[in-house]
Design a protein around this motif. Structure first.
Motif, PDB file in Angstrom:
ATOM      1  N   LYS A 102     -21.286  31.297  19.998  1.00  9.49           N
ATOM      2  CA  LYS A 102     -22.642  30.487  20.232  1.00  9.49           C
ATOM      3  C   LYS A 102     -23.760  31.237  20.219  1.00  9.49           C
ATOM      4  N   PHE A 108     -20.961  23.369  22.105  1.00  7.96           N
ATOM      5  CA  PHE A 108     -20.771  22.382  21.268  1.00  7.96           C
ATOM      6  C   PHE A 108     -22.027  22.616  20.226  1.00  7.96           C
ATOM      7  N   TYR A 109     -23.214  22.744  20.432  1.00  9.54           N
ATOM      8  CA  TYR A 109     -24.163  22.711  19.410  1.00  9.54           C
ATOM      9  C   TYR A 109     -24.167  23.855  18.596  1.00  9.54           C
ATOM     10  N   THR A 111     -21.575  24.732  16.749  1.00  4.81           N
ATOM     11  CA  THR A 111     -20.400  25.285  16.685  1.00  4.81           C
ATOM     12  C   THR A 111     -19.466  24.434  16.093  1.00  4.81           C
ATOM     13  N   ASP A 112     -18.173  24.835  15.669  1.00  6.25           N
ATOM     14  CA  ASP A 112     -17.142  23.782  15.556  1.00  6.25           C
ATOM     15  C   ASP A 112     -15.929  23.560  16.518  1.00  6.25           C
ATOM     16  N   LEU A 113     -16.616  23.787  17.740  1.00  2.00           N
ATOM     17  CA  LEU A 113     -16.024  23.566  18.963  1.00  2.00           C
ATOM     18  C   LEU A 113     -15.248  21.732  18.848  1.00  2.00           C
ATOM     19  N   GLU A 114     -16.138  20.865  18.594  1.00  5.74           N
ATOM     20  CA  GLU A 114     -15.750  19.509  18.935  1.00  5.74           C
ATOM     21  C   GLU A 114     -14.815  19.448  17.672  1.00  5.74           C
ATOM     22  N   ARG A 118     -10.750  18.450  18.357  1.00  2.00           N
ATOM     23  CA  ARG A 118     -10.223  17.086  17.616  1.00  2.00           C
ATOM     24  C   ARG A 118      -9.272  17.015  16.739  1.00  2.00           C
ATOM     25  N   THR A 139     -22.346  22.780  28.179  1.00  2.00           N
ATOM     26  CA  THR A 139     -21.181  22.287  27.412  1.00  2.00           C
ATOM     27  C   THR A 139     -20.568  20.826  28.013  1.00  2.00           C
ATOM     28  N   PHE A 142     -22.606  17.821  26.497  1.00  2.00           N
ATOM     29  CA  PHE A 142     -21.992  17.374  25.525  1.00  2.00           C
ATOM     30  C   PHE A 142     -20.688  16.704  25.356  1.00  2.00           C
ATOM     31  N   ALA A 143     -19.658  17.414  25.991  1.00  2.00           N
ATOM     32  CA  ALA A 143     -18.345  17.026  26.161  1.00  2.00           C
ATOM     33  C   ALA A 143     -18.277  15.516  26.355  1.00  2.00           C
ATOM     34  N   TYR A 146     -19.446  13.108  24.025  1.00  2.00           N
ATOM     35  CA  TYR A 146     -18.557  13.168  23.055  1.00  2.00           C
ATOM     36  C   TYR A 146     -17.282  12.518  23.259  1.00  2.00           C
TER      37      TYR A 146
END
Length: 190
Positions: A102, A108-109, A111-114, A118, A139, A142-143, A146
């Protein structure tokens, strides 16, 4: 507080910024060494139980760092040491881990974490790392938005001040999830 229960099939560990350049700084109310030790216990337990481990670290360079005007800023040695963004040895990535790079506080912002969470069917994350009120809290916010369920490993995180840490774990995290000690999380995993 009700006893913590974690579903091994839908829970992942997300470790924030336990990298050499950040873990070398003084932290409170727990030392970085205590945070790393407790995070390592969590990493080992998740791996042993076949549960996903996400290791997040800052990989920004002076050119890619955010450049916002603020009354206070973080000071980093420039140039950064070559190993600044490497994970501390106690949680060195294994091939089964997901590594997220990151360039800002939150994981999250940008990146491809979400997406990675999922795709694995993860609905619950256990968060730990440095710094409680910056990387972890950004983090967590954002979590929460989401829709992820969250558990915060209170003694596996620390900040630059005890006040910053305590504000997050007392006033912010209990509204977004459950705040627990490492030992209780380990017992919930079994």
């Amino acid at each position: 507080m009700p006893e913590l229960a974690l579903d091994r099939t839908t829970t992942a560990l997300v470790v924030i910024d336990l990298q050499k350049g950040i873990a070398a700084q003084p932290t409170k109310p727990y030392s970085a060494q205590e945070v790393v030790r407790n995070a390592a216990f969590l990493v080992q337990a998740f791996r042993k139980n076949g549960m996903p481990v996400f290791l997040v670290h800052v990989v920004s360079t002076p050119e890619t760092m955010l450049k916002v005007s603020s009354d206070q800023s973080f000071s980093r040695p420039l140039p950064l040491p070559a190993d600044w963004s490497e994970f501390v040895p106690e949680i060195a990535p294994l091939p089964s881990d997901v590594v997220i790079g990151k360039k800002q506080w939150g994981a999250f912002y940008g990146t491809d974490l979400e997406l990675q969470l999922r795709r694995r069917g993860i609905g619950m994350i256990v968060l730990c790392g440095i710094s409680t009120d910056f990387g972890v809290e950004s983090t967590a916010r954002f979590a929460y938005e989401y829709g992820f369920q969250q558990v915060f490993a209170e003694d596996a995180m620390a900040s630059m001040s005890a006040e910053g840490h305590n504000a997050a774990v007392t006033f912010i995290f209990p509204r977004m999830g459950r705040v627990r000690k490492t030992g209780e999380i380990l017992r919930a995993i079994g």
